[in-house]
Scaffold this active site. Structure first.
Site, mmCIF file in Angstrom:
data_model
loop_
_atom_site.group_PDB
_atom_site.id
_atom_site.type_symbol
_atom_site.label_atom_id
_atom_site.label_comp_id
_atom_site.label_asym_id
_atom_site.label_seq_id
_atom_site.Cartn_x
_atom_site.Cartn_y
_atom_site.Cartn_z
ATOM 1 N N TYR A 33 26.660 53.759 -19.312
ATOM 2 C CA TYR A 33 27.778 54.162 -20.159
ATOM 3 C C TYR A 33 28.700 55.121 -19.433
ATOM 4 O O TYR A 33 28.361 55.630 -18.354
ATOM 5 C CB TYR A 33 27.262 54.795 -21.459
ATOM 6 C CG TYR A 33 26.726 56.217 -21.295
ATOM 7 C CD1 TYR A 33 25.506 56.460 -20.675
ATOM 8 C CD2 TYR A 33 27.453 57.309 -21.742
ATOM 9 C CE1 TYR A 33 25.027 57.752 -20.514
ATOM 10 C CE2 TYR A 33 26.985 58.617 -21.597
ATOM 11 C CZ TYR A 33 25.772 58.822 -20.978
ATOM 12 O OH TYR A 33 25.315 60.101 -20.819
ATOM 13 N N ARG A 52 32.564 55.106 -11.128
ATOM 14 C CA ARG A 52 31.147 55.451 -11.315
ATOM 15 C C ARG A 52 30.445 54.392 -12.159
ATOM 16 O O ARG A 52 29.294 54.029 -11.884
ATOM 17 C CB ARG A 52 31.017 56.829 -11.960
ATOM 18 C CG ARG A 52 29.557 57.288 -12.090
ATOM 19 C CD ARG A 52 29.441 58.714 -12.573
ATOM 20 N NE ARG A 52 29.949 58.880 -13.914
ATOM 21 C CZ ARG A 52 30.087 60.059 -14.531
ATOM 22 N NH1 ARG A 52 29.738 61.171 -13.902
ATOM 23 N NH2 ARG A 52 30.547 60.133 -15.752
ATOM 24 N N ARG A 100 12.310 39.429 -25.473
ATOM 25 C CA ARG A 100 11.830 40.647 -24.836
ATOM 26 C C ARG A 100 10.832 40.366 -23.714
ATOM 27 O O ARG A 100 9.682 40.012 -23.955
ATOM 28 C CB ARG A 100 11.201 41.566 -25.894
ATOM 29 C CG ARG A 100 10.847 42.945 -25.351
ATOM 30 C CD ARG A 100 10.263 43.838 -26.444
ATOM 31 N NE ARG A 100 9.897 45.135 -25.893
ATOM 32 C CZ ARG A 100 8.751 45.372 -25.229
ATOM 33 N NH1 ARG A 100 7.877 44.399 -25.065
ATOM 34 N NH2 ARG A 100 8.499 46.576 -24.740
ATOM 35 N N LYS A 148 24.228 56.477 -14.488
ATOM 36 C CA LYS A 148 24.500 56.984 -15.843
ATOM 37 C C LYS A 148 23.956 55.982 -16.871
ATOM 38 O O LYS A 148 24.714 55.202 -17.458
ATOM 39 C CB LYS A 148 26.003 57.224 -16.014
ATOM 40 C CG LYS A 148 26.352 58.114 -17.191
ATOM 41 C CD LYS A 148 27.786 58.588 -17.102
ATOM 42 C CE LYS A 148 28.280 59.280 -18.344
ATOM 43 N NZ LYS A 148 27.591 60.518 -18.683
ATOM 44 N N GLU A 181 20.745 70.278 -13.120
ATOM 45 C CA GLU A 181 22.030 70.214 -13.839
ATOM 46 C C GLU A 181 21.756 70.496 -15.304
ATOM 47 O O GLU A 181 20.620 70.756 -15.697
ATOM 48 C CB GLU A 181 22.679 68.840 -13.659
ATOM 49 C CG GLU A 181 21.821 67.690 -14.174
ATOM 50 C CD GLU A 181 22.438 66.314 -13.918
ATOM 51 O OE1 GLU A 181 23.667 66.191 -13.831
ATOM 52 O OE2 GLU A 181 21.650 65.344 -13.816
ATOM 53 N N LEU A 206 23.508 63.622 -11.916
ATOM 54 C CA LEU A 206 24.668 62.758 -12.115
ATOM 55 C C LEU A 206 25.863 63.418 -11.430
ATOM 56 O O LEU A 206 26.145 64.591 -11.677
ATOM 57 C CB LEU A 206 24.960 62.576 -13.608
ATOM 58 C CG LEU A 206 26.096 61.602 -13.866
ATOM 59 C CD1 LEU A 206 25.627 60.162 -13.650
ATOM 60 C CD2 LEU A 206 26.650 61.764 -15.267
HETATM 61 N N1 PMP Z 1 25.253 65.488 -15.832
HETATM 62 C C1 PMP Z 1 24.766 64.832 -16.893
HETATM 63 C C2 PMP Z 1 23.300 64.635 -17.011
HETATM 64 C C3 PMP Z 1 25.643 64.335 -17.879
HETATM 65 O O1 PMP Z 1 25.166 63.665 -18.937
HETATM 66 C C4 PMP Z 1 27.036 64.572 -17.739
HETATM 67 C C5 PMP Z 1 28.007 64.117 -18.788
HETATM 68 N N2 PMP Z 1 27.879 62.798 -19.110
HETATM 69 C C6 PMP Z 1 27.485 65.264 -16.614
HETATM 70 C C7 PMP Z 1 26.566 65.704 -15.677
HETATM 71 C C8 PMP Z 1 28.943 65.536 -16.397
HETATM 72 O O2 PMP Z 1 29.603 64.365 -15.951
HETATM 73 P P1 PMP Z 1 31.145 64.132 -16.233
HETATM 74 O O3 PMP Z 1 31.861 65.297 -15.684
HETATM 75 O O4 PMP Z 1 31.469 62.889 -15.491
HETATM 76 O O5 PMP Z 1 31.292 64.014 -17.712
#
Ligand code: PMP
Length: 295
Positions: A33, A52, A100, A148, A181, A206
């Site tokens: 997503y 991405r 499935r 993601k 993060e 991410l």
């Molecule tokens: N890390 C994680 C785990 C996230 O879920 C997000 C937001 N989706 C981010 C970092 C920040 O990414 P972005 O700046 O692309 O929204």
């Protein structure tokens, strides 16, 4: 106002929008997503998000359902039909629906869903003005956090822990005591020497599109940036800390596990970066957009 969702080529009333019970997104979290911010009717850093997204699809060997240009049209139309001027658009693509079985089924096409919703940017601005609390949680996620995916259960559990502790975000901590993060944001600190520190792009985090833009803005300000891990202790002793994400922009973190960071209020550097990012977002820049920084 009647809301609509985009589902596999059609715009359908929100209340009736659905996917198959055997969709692999539902059964296996086999999907990816993106969330893109909308300000004054325009997208923020759309290109980076689409780049991405394509990488996430490629890494999981999910077929790209359409070109980047066609996806942009779908997102724009979803935003337009929902009359969202300020908010976000959510795009999800799964491997599709099939009987499935764990291994990839043959002959199915991806499921594509998009929804748009309004968001009160003033609320994020108010959070930024006073700063937010963060707590730490063990990072129990899988080994490909650079993709993601919709497999967000560890993030949801961490965010719930933050909520129950009265905090805004949970910073995830690896086995060595270093922050990876936030549960839905990238984590940053500012050292006593005014150096920005955020973890290097890798499979452990991410690579944020907002982070990429903030990095660029920071460099233009002449700020020094270090891509490296920092510990919880280093963060608590830092001059400033903050998070970045598409729907929060930049928000100062003023306490971590209850310990004040810096003077316990929003720092100068984080506040400056937020206002630079707000201007960048409002410009709907076509001169430059945040790139996706591959791990
Ligand atoms: N890390 C994680 C785990 C996230 O879920 C997000 C937001 N989706 C981010 C970092 C920040 O990414 P972005 O700046 O692309 O929204």
């Amino acid at each position: 106002m009647s809301r609509v969702a985009y589902v596999n080529g059609q715009y359908v009333p929100y209340a009736q929008a659905g996917v198959h019970v055997e969709d692999r997104g539902f059964q296996f979290a086999d999907g990816v997503y993106e969330v893109v911010a909308i300000t004054d009717g325009g997208f923020v850093d759309l290109q980076g998000h689409l780049v991405r997204l394509e990488r996430s699809l490629d890494e999981l060997r999910i077929d790209r359902p359409m070109t980047r240009a066609a996806l942009s049209v779908v997102l724009r139309e979803t935003v337009r039909r929902n009359r969202v001027r300020n908010g976000s658009v959510y795009l999800q693509i799964t491997r599709g629906a099939a009987k499935r079985e764990f291994a990839f089924p043959a002959g199915i096409g991806p499921t594509v869903v998009a929804i748009a919703r309004p968001l009160d940017w003033n609320k994020a601005a108010a959070n930024a003005a006073k700063g937010v609390a963060a707590i730490t949680q063990p990072d129990i996620r899988w080994g490909r956090c650079d993709i993601k995916t919709v497999g967000l259960l560890p993030a949801a559990l961490a965010k719930q822990a933050a909520k129950e502790a009265g905090a805004y975000e949970a910073w995830l901590v690896d086995e060595k005591g270093f922050v990876t993060e936030g549960s839905s944001s990238n984590a940053w600190i500012v050292t006593k020497e005014n150096v920005l520190v955020t973890r290097a792009p890798s499979t452990e985090i991410l690579s944020g599109i907002t982070r990429a833009a903030v990095l660029e803005l920071a460099k233009r300000e002449g700020l020094k940036v270090e891509f490296r891990a920092f510990s919880v202790t280093e963060a608590q002793a830092a001059k400033e800390a903050f998070v970045s994400s598409a729907t929060s922009y930049v928000i100062p973190v003023v306490t971590l596990d209850g310990k004040p960071i810096g003077n316990g209020g929003p720092g100068v550097v984080a506040s400056k970066l937020r206002s630079l990012y707000e201007a960048h977002a409002a410009s709907h820049s076509t001169d430059w957009q945040a790139p996706f920084i591959a791990p």
